[in-house]
Write an enzyme that holds these catalytic residues in place. Structure first.
Site, PDB file in Angstrom:
ATOM      1  N   ASP A 178      39.270 -24.496   8.984  1.00 22.64           N
ATOM      2  CA  ASP A 178      38.573 -24.115   9.682  1.00 22.64           C
ATOM      3  C   ASP A 178      37.459 -25.549   8.736  1.00 22.64           C
ATOM      4  OD1 ASP A 178      35.449 -23.803  10.069  1.00 22.64           O
ATOM      5  OD2 ASP A 178      36.182 -21.925  11.229  1.00 22.64           O
ATOM      6  N   HIS A 179      37.664 -26.604   9.336  1.00 18.00           N
ATOM      7  CA  HIS A 179      36.596 -28.180   8.717  1.00 18.00           C
ATOM      8  C   HIS A 179      35.531 -27.416   8.030  1.00 18.00           C
ATOM      9  CE1 HIS A 179      34.903 -29.535  11.767  1.00 18.00           C
ATOM     10  NE2 HIS A 179      34.394 -30.173  11.575  1.00 18.00           N
ATOM     11  N   HIS A 241      33.780 -22.306  14.078  1.00 19.08           N
ATOM     12  CA  HIS A 241      32.696 -22.998  13.030  1.00 19.08           C
ATOM     13  C   HIS A 241      31.118 -22.160  12.715  1.00 19.08           C
ATOM     14  CE1 HIS A 241      35.844 -25.598  13.671  1.00 19.08           C
ATOM     15  NE2 HIS A 241      35.341 -26.617  14.193  1.00 19.08           N
TER      16      HIS A 241
HETATM   17  C1  BG6 Z   1      35.220 -29.513  16.344  1.00 18.08           C
HETATM   18  C2  BG6 Z   1      35.341 -29.941  18.073  1.00 18.08           C
HETATM   19  O1  BG6 Z   1      35.754 -28.739  15.555  1.00 18.08           O
HETATM   20  O2  BG6 Z   1      34.178 -29.935  15.957  1.00 18.08           O
HETATM   21  C3  BG6 Z   1      34.150 -31.009  18.676  1.00 18.08           C
HETATM   22  O3  BG6 Z   1      36.617 -29.796  18.442  1.00 18.08           O
HETATM   23  C4  BG6 Z   1      32.772 -30.946  17.808  1.00 18.08           C
HETATM   24  O4  BG6 Z   1      34.036 -30.281  19.650  1.00 18.08           O
HETATM   25  C5  BG6 Z   1      33.532 -31.190  16.083  1.00 18.08           C
HETATM   26  O5  BG6 Z   1      33.001 -32.001  17.663  1.00 18.08           O
HETATM   27  C6  BG6 Z   1      31.976 -31.139  15.347  1.00 18.08           C
HETATM   28  O6  BG6 Z   1      32.467 -31.290  13.930  1.00 18.08           O
HETATM   29  P1  BG6 Z   1      30.978 -32.199  13.241  1.00 18.08           P
HETATM   30  O7  BG6 Z   1      31.738 -31.608  12.029  1.00 18.08           O
HETATM   31  O8  BG6 Z   1      30.938 -33.341  13.649  1.00 18.08           O
HETATM   32  O9  BG6 Z   1      29.861 -30.633  13.154  1.00 18.08           O
END
Ligand code: BG6
Length: 493
Positions: A178-179, A241
């Site tokens: 989960d980044h 997230h």
């Molecule tokens: C991803 C989603 O996991 O996270 C995207 O699939 C979203 O739709 C993105 O734009 C948002 O990530 P960050 O790091 O740009 O907030």
């Protein structure tokens, strides 16, 4: 000692995530001297070879990263490619000699990190096909497998997926990425809370009035309409997230920081979320979908006009929810969480709203005490409190004390994918989602999925606004308003 010497096998190597995130992350780790003995084997159906794969990755890197020809050459010499029909187990046999050759060449002792950057339909297939050739066993070096989101589509499919992967990989080999957990500012929440003596005594229902969590994006669904339509804001951002961020805000201090104790605490939060009732989904949830608008003089499409989106789609691009955590620390404290596309700014932040003084001595409108934790962009922490407005009388006004990450100019901050790839190579699963927490998160959101399925209302909102009016009404019921943050943190003086 754990070593990050290994071969990284990327399934879905011709896909978007590989050239947008994974290869740039590996490139930067290489550039910063964090990778030593390693190779990257791209795997996909496309008929590329080592040279054409290197060329594609080189072009992508030049476009997105700061590169020099020397570092690019040196990095690209570690890249390899193998075409495989990823749904045909026999075809995975081609990986056996390739991996042997790379492990020997780079002295990586059989250590292999598999990354499934493919459509989710392959998440159950790839482990089985690897196992058919003994590529999952750890007699000759560790084998780990990273699973990209979405981990399942609902509670039932997440469980099925677990069963499928667990047939061939043990839990300690599985890294559910989960980044958001790789973001420096999300991890900093833990340090802020647990390494300072003064926040923790206040961090509970006695002093906190409510918590706001916002994950706003100004972009629409762009080229991903096909994927997004089957997902929506709930599955795309909220279930993973934002619930992970909420868990970091709400968790108890772990006794020690390691993968098990940290993830035990996260799982406890997920299990303590007050189950959503029929009344909650009707009154404490707002789903929305953006409509066309003009933003900064440019026509912006509505969701239904986006490529890959069916004209009658009811998929939500916005969601706001009031939820609660049922434990001693948080009982009765509302958590307002919202996320959406095509909102006025790209901003992820947490606002801890503290209770006001019991008796307003100086003015009826005493400033609120709040702590704003800006996850991105313009990463910062801002404490807002009241001070006397200079001049006659005792009128209070809100001021702020701010810390900005940009001030740590000398520190090298790893991006989320850099951090998480490095952790997976080192065998540190602390920042990866564990199966029990993932299931608890799905269980919690199931009533929202049911509400969607059974025709629950999806409000319209104009692109470039803060979502449907109903979302304002949702929070206004308790006399509160959403913060309307801009992309840049403004200092209150
Ligand atoms: C991803 C989603 O996991 O996270 C995207 O699939 C979203 O739709 C993105 O734009 C948002 O990530 P960050 O790091 O740009 O907030």
């Amino acid at each position: 000692m754990q070593t990050n010497n290994n071969c990284i096998v990327i399934f879905g190597a011709s896909g978007d995530l590989t050239h947008r995130k994974l290869i740039p992350a590996l490139y930067n780790l290489f550039k910063f001297g964090r990778l030593n003995k390693f190779s990257v084997l791209g795997v996909a159906r496309s008929e590329l070879n080592d040279d054409t794969f290197r060329e594609k990755m080189r072009e992508a890197l030049i476009e997105t990263e700061e590169t020099t020809p020397e570092t690019l050459d040196a990095f690209c010499s570690h890249l390899y490619y193998q075409a495989v029909n990823t749904s045909d187990a026999a075809d995975y046999g081609k990986l056996v000699p390739r991996l042997e050759e790379l492990h020997t060449k780079y002295q990586t002792n059989g250590n292999t990190l598999y990354y499934m950057s493919t459509p989710p339909s392959l998440y159950g297939v790839i482990p089985e096909c690897l196992a058919a050739h003994g590529l999952n066993t750890e007699q000759d070096g560790w084998k780990r497998i990273i699973v990209e989101k979405p981990f399942g589509y609902d509670e039932k499919t997440a469980q099925e997926l677990d069963v499928q992967i667990h047939r061939f990989f043990e839990e300690h080999q599985i890294y559910r990425i989960d980044h958001y957990l790789g973001k420096e500012t999300v991890q900093n929440l833990l340090v802020l809370r647990f390494s300072n003596g003064w926040f923790e005594p206040l961090w509970n229902r006695n002093f906190i009035d409510y918590v706001e969590i916002t994950g706003a994006e100004s972009i629409g669904v762009e080229e991903r309409g096909g994927y997004y339509d089957g997902s929506g804001a709930m599955r795309d951002m909220f279930q993973n997230h934002l619930l992970q961020v909420l868990a970091m805000v709400a968790m108890e201090p772990p006794a020690i920081i390691n993968a098990n104790s940290m993830r035990d605490e996260v799982a406890k939060v997920m299990h303590s979320l007050r189950p959503l009732t029929q009344d909650d989904v009707e009154h404490n949830l707002v789903l929305g979908q953006y409509t066309a608008a003009e933003i900064d003089g440019k026509e912006v499409k509505g969701y239904l006009q986006e490529k890959g989106v069916p004209a009658n789609s009811r998929t939500e691009t916005f969601m706001a929810l009031r939820c609660e955590i049922e434990n001693w620390r948080w009982a009765g404290v509302p958590f307002y969480v919202r996320t959406g596309k095509r909102l006025p700014a790209r901003v992820t932040e947490i606002v801890i709203h503290f209770k006001t003084t019991p008796h307003p001595v100086f003015s009826q409108n005493a400033p609120e005490n709040k702590l704003i934790i800006r996850i991105q962009p313009d990463e910062a922490i801002s404490m807002r409190f009241g001070l006397k407005k200079p001049g006659a009388g005792f009128e209070a006004k809100e001021v702020s004390m701010d810390f900005r990450y940009a001030d740590l100019a000398d520190e090298q901050v790893l991006t989320a994918y850099e951090r998480l790839l490095l952790d997976a190579m080192k065998g540190d699963a602390t920042l990866f989602a564990r199966t029990d927490a993932v299931h608890a998160a799905w269980k919690f959101v199931q009533p929202i999925l049911d509400y969607k399925e059974t025709g629950g209302r999806v409000h319209e909102y104009e692109a470039g606004t803060w979502g449907p009016v109903a979302a304002e009404k949702l929070i206004a019921k308790s006399g509160r308003v959403w913060r309307k943050p801009s992309g840049k943190m403004k200092k209150k003086v």
